[in-house]
Design an enzyme around this catalytic site. Structure first.
Site, PDB file in Angstrom:
ATOM      1  N   ALA A 114      36.820  82.988  29.212  1.00  0.00           N
ATOM      2  CA  ALA A 114      37.234  84.448  29.523  1.00  0.00           C
ATOM      3  C   ALA A 114      38.471  84.498  29.225  1.00  0.00           C
ATOM      4  CB  ALA A 114      37.408  84.521  31.125  1.00  0.00           C
TER       5      ALA A 114
ATOM      6  N   LYS B 124      35.683  90.263  36.151  1.00  0.00           N
ATOM      7  CA  LYS B 124      35.198  89.037  36.753  1.00  0.00           C
ATOM      8  C   LYS B 124      34.185  89.433  37.854  1.00  0.00           C
ATOM      9  CE  LYS B 124      36.453  85.023  35.135  1.00  0.00           C
ATOM     10  NZ  LYS B 124      35.623  83.938  34.781  1.00  0.00           N
TER      11      LYS B 124
ATOM     12  N   HIS C 278      43.280  76.772  40.630  1.00  0.00           N
ATOM     13  CA  HIS C 278      43.194  75.352  40.773  1.00  0.00           C
ATOM     14  C   HIS C 278      43.977  74.899  39.205  1.00  0.00           C
ATOM     15  CE1 HIS C 278      39.671  77.414  38.985  1.00  0.00           C
ATOM     16  NE2 HIS C 278      39.609  76.705  38.008  1.00  0.00           N
TER      17      HIS C 278
ATOM     18  N   TYR D  77      41.307  92.040  35.242  1.00  0.00           N
ATOM     19  CA  TYR D  77      40.563  90.578  35.097  1.00  0.00           C
ATOM     20  C   TYR D  77      39.823  90.555  36.393  1.00  0.00           C
ATOM     21  CZ  TYR D  77      40.167  85.641  35.987  1.00  0.00           C
ATOM     22  OH  TYR D  77      39.637  84.395  36.398  1.00  0.00           O
TER      23      TYR D  77
ATOM     24  N   ASP E 195      31.268  83.380  20.093  1.00  0.00           N
ATOM     25  CA  ASP E 195      32.004  84.246  20.962  1.00  0.00           C
ATOM     26  C   ASP E 195      31.342  84.971  21.762  1.00  0.00           C
ATOM     27  OD1 ASP E 195      33.953  86.125  21.521  1.00  0.00           O
ATOM     28  OD2 ASP E 195      35.084  86.030  19.721  1.00  0.00           O
TER      29      ASP E 195
ATOM     30  N   THR F 270      37.915  75.037  25.206  1.00  0.00           N
ATOM     31  CA  THR F 270      39.477  74.535  24.895  1.00  0.00           C
ATOM     32  C   THR F 270      40.301  74.964  26.136  1.00  0.00           C
ATOM     33  OG1 THR F 270      39.608  76.820  24.251  1.00  0.00           O
ATOM     34  CG2 THR F 270      38.860  75.330  22.461  1.00  0.00           C
ATOM     35  N   GLY F 271      39.831  75.421  27.255  1.00  0.00           N
ATOM     36  CA  GLY F 271      40.814  75.515  28.238  1.00  0.00           C
ATOM     37  C   GLY F 271      41.009  74.490  29.346  1.00  0.00           C
TER      38      GLY F 271
ATOM     39  N   THR G 244      35.765  84.264  40.724  1.00  0.00           N
ATOM     40  CA  THR G 244      37.432  83.904  40.981  1.00  0.00           C
ATOM     41  C   THR G 244      37.764  84.469  42.302  1.00  0.00           C
ATOM     42  OG1 THR G 244      39.480  84.279  40.125  1.00  0.00           O
ATOM     43  CG2 THR G 244      37.729  85.873  39.233  1.00  0.00           C
TER      44      THR G 244
ATOM     45  N   GLU H 199      40.257  85.998  42.606  1.00  0.00           N
ATOM     46  CA  GLU H 199      41.013  87.262  42.243  1.00  0.00           C
ATOM     47  C   GLU H 199      40.143  88.693  42.362  1.00  0.00           C
ATOM     48  OE1 GLU H 199      43.895  88.104  40.761  1.00  0.00           O
ATOM     49  OE2 GLU H 199      44.821  86.237  41.543  1.00  0.00           O
TER      50      GLU H 199
HETATM   51  P1  GDP Z   1      46.958  83.976  39.380  1.00  0.00           P
HETATM   52  O1  GDP Z   1      47.025  83.884  40.602  1.00  0.00           O
HETATM   53  O2  GDP Z   1      45.614  83.831  38.568  1.00  0.00           O
HETATM   54  O3  GDP Z   1      47.494  85.351  38.674  1.00  0.00           O
HETATM   55  O4  GDP Z   1      47.951  82.723  38.638  1.00  0.00           O
HETATM   56  P2  GDP Z   1      49.289  82.731  37.946  1.00  0.00           P
HETATM   57  O5  GDP Z   1      49.610  81.391  37.941  1.00  0.00           O
HETATM   58  O6  GDP Z   1      49.388  83.394  36.526  1.00  0.00           O
HETATM   59  O7  GDP Z   1      50.124  83.441  39.164  1.00  0.00           O
HETATM   60  C1  GDP Z   1      50.351  83.238  40.426  1.00  0.00           C
HETATM   61  C2  GDP Z   1      51.371  84.066  41.014  1.00  0.00           C
HETATM   62  O8  GDP Z   1      52.793  83.615  40.540  1.00  0.00           O
HETATM   63  C3  GDP Z   1      51.124  85.663  40.869  1.00  0.00           C
HETATM   64  O9  GDP Z   1      51.359  86.183  42.193  1.00  0.00           O
HETATM   65  C4  GDP Z   1      52.486  85.927  40.192  1.00  0.00           C
HETATM   66  O10 GDP Z   1      52.804  87.413  39.767  1.00  0.00           O
HETATM   67  C5  GDP Z   1      53.313  84.992  40.379  1.00  0.00           C
HETATM   68  N1  GDP Z   1      54.384  84.711  39.420  1.00  0.00           N
HETATM   69  C6  GDP Z   1      55.723  84.898  39.599  1.00  0.00           C
HETATM   70  N2  GDP Z   1      56.485  84.443  38.271  1.00  0.00           N
HETATM   71  C7  GDP Z   1      55.553  84.418  37.390  1.00  0.00           C
HETATM   72  C8  GDP Z   1      55.389  83.846  36.120  1.00  0.00           C
HETATM   73  O11 GDP Z   1      56.580  83.868  35.550  1.00  0.00           O
HETATM   74  N3  GDP Z   1      54.331  83.618  35.430  1.00  0.00           N
HETATM   75  C9  GDP Z   1      52.975  83.923  36.021  1.00  0.00           C
HETATM   76  N4  GDP Z   1      52.066  83.673  35.458  1.00  0.00           N
HETATM   77  N5  GDP Z   1      53.051  83.964  37.439  1.00  0.00           N
HETATM   78  C10 GDP Z   1      54.116  84.421  38.076  1.00  0.00           C
END
Ligand code: GDP
Length: 333
Positions: free
Chosen positions: A84, A161, A187, A157, A60, A14-15, A129, A131
């Site tokens: 995940a 991972k 991505h 997370y 699950d 679903t992702g 990842t 991360e």
């Molecule tokens: P991630 O790299 O897997 O954490 O992907 P995200 O898209 O959730 O976040 C990417 C970066 O955007 C991180 O450094 C977040 O702290 C930053 N960020 C800044 N503002 C936002 C926000 O409003 N939402 C999210 N999701 N990330 C944010």
């Protein structure tokens, strides 16, 4: 396997990546099974509508018996473990659930393969990842993280991972299973969830340009990410499963951009040169520990697998804004 064709089981169907991968596998002639979680999962209907060829199995990652059943039903030649708890911010609020699903869930799946006697017949892709690197031990300045770089995860997370990554490698080394890990950098694309910063921005840009919303609230704007297009990345996953040996591969673009860069390009798509009047910041969207910069080096995937990318950074931003503009034009909300 059905009628001699290959069959694949995709967790996380679903992702974002599940959708792209289901499409690719279907085009390649696979019978595609997807694992869906829970009773009355609203996303199940979405998958049934968008990917009608996917055969859904309830299960699950935290329920080992459901995985045994799924593996028995699908009898897959390939399993792609994409399921995940995948949002970094959410993982800080739900660290225990994240460990159970994102970490131990990988073990449950590998055991389902091994204990049903499929160690030799089923190949497993584990979604690792960037991360896991964490951005701190940035030990290859200018060149990016590769398969040899040190891990230093900065979120529940990332830590979960990393367990998944190492248990996958351990099953490869201990039992000779074909288990490959794709260490994927961020991505994105038109199917990205609205909780991720790229889609949150492109959706807001579309709404602002149509007068449906007047600003967007974000967290930190300086972090840098290596952003690619999800459609290119699922092809890399599939290529890892076709390779002669199980191995680990980084998939990345080799370029990094800040959220400010993303905002600049996204707002420019709708003719807005200065995005600052439209952006507010709130600590609510900042993380207890931030990953400052992610930059990956995809040389190994390019040379060993022949992996290629077709969408560059400006192309990605354009594709996402255009998609969201079209969607927002078609709805009144
Ligand atoms: P991630 O790299 O897997 O954490 O992907 P995200 O898209 O959730 O976040 C990417 C970066 O955007 C991180 O450094 C977040 O702290 C930053 N960020 C800044 N503002 C936002 C926000 O409003 N939402 C999210 N999701 N990330 C944010």
């Amino acid at each position: 396997m059905t009628n001699g064709t290959k069959s694949a089981l995709v967790t996380g169907i679903t992702g974002q990546d599940g959708g792209h991968l289901a499409q690719l596998l279907h085009e390649q002639g696979y019978t595609v099974y997807g694992l869906v979680r829970g009773q009355r999962n609203p996303k199940k209907a979405e998958v049934e509508r968008e990917y009608p060829y996917v055969e859904l199995i309830e299960g699950d990652l935290t329920d080992a018996t459901s995985l045994f059943r799924a593996v028995e039903v699908a009898n897959p030649s390939e399993i792609y473990n994409l399921a995940a708890v995948s949002h970094v911010g959410y993982s800080f609020d739900n660290p225990s659930l994240t460990a159970d699903v994102t970490g131990k869930g990988v073990l449950n799946l590998l055991e389902a393969v091994r204990l049903t006697g499929r160690s030799e017949s089923t190949r497993v892709y584990q979604a690792s990842t960037s991360e896991m690197f964490g951005g701190l031990d940035y030990n290859r300045p200018g060149r990016g993280y590769n398969e040899q770089s040190l891990f230093h995860p900065r979120s529940p997370y990332g830590v979960a991972k990393l367990y998944g990554h190492w248990i996958a490698r351990n099953y490869r080394e201990s039992y000779g299973m074909f288990v490959s890990c794709g260490i994927l950098f961020n991505h994105e694309g038109e199917r990205r969830g609205l909780e991720f910063v790229t889609r949150k921005v492109t959706n807001a840009v579309a709404r602002i340009s149509l007068g449906k919303q007047d600003h967007i609230v974000l967290g930190d704007l300086w972090p840098k990410r290596d952003w690619g297009y999800a459609g290119d990345y699922v092809r890399g996953m599939w290529q890892m499963m076709q390779h002669s040996e199980p191995d680990d591969f980084v998939l990345a673009t080799g370029q990094t951009h800040s959220i400010e860069d993303f905002l600049t390009l996204a707002f420019a798509e709708v003719g807005i040169g200065d995005w600052r009047p439209y952006v507010q910041q709130d600590p609510r969207f900042m993380r207890p520990a931030e990953v400052d910069i992610l930059l990956g080096d995809p040389t190994k995937a390019e040379t060993v697998l022949g992996w290629e990318r077709y969408v560059d950074f400006p192309g990605l931003v354009n594709l996402m804004v255009m998609h969201d503009l079209e969607f927002e034009r078609s709805t009144s909300r």
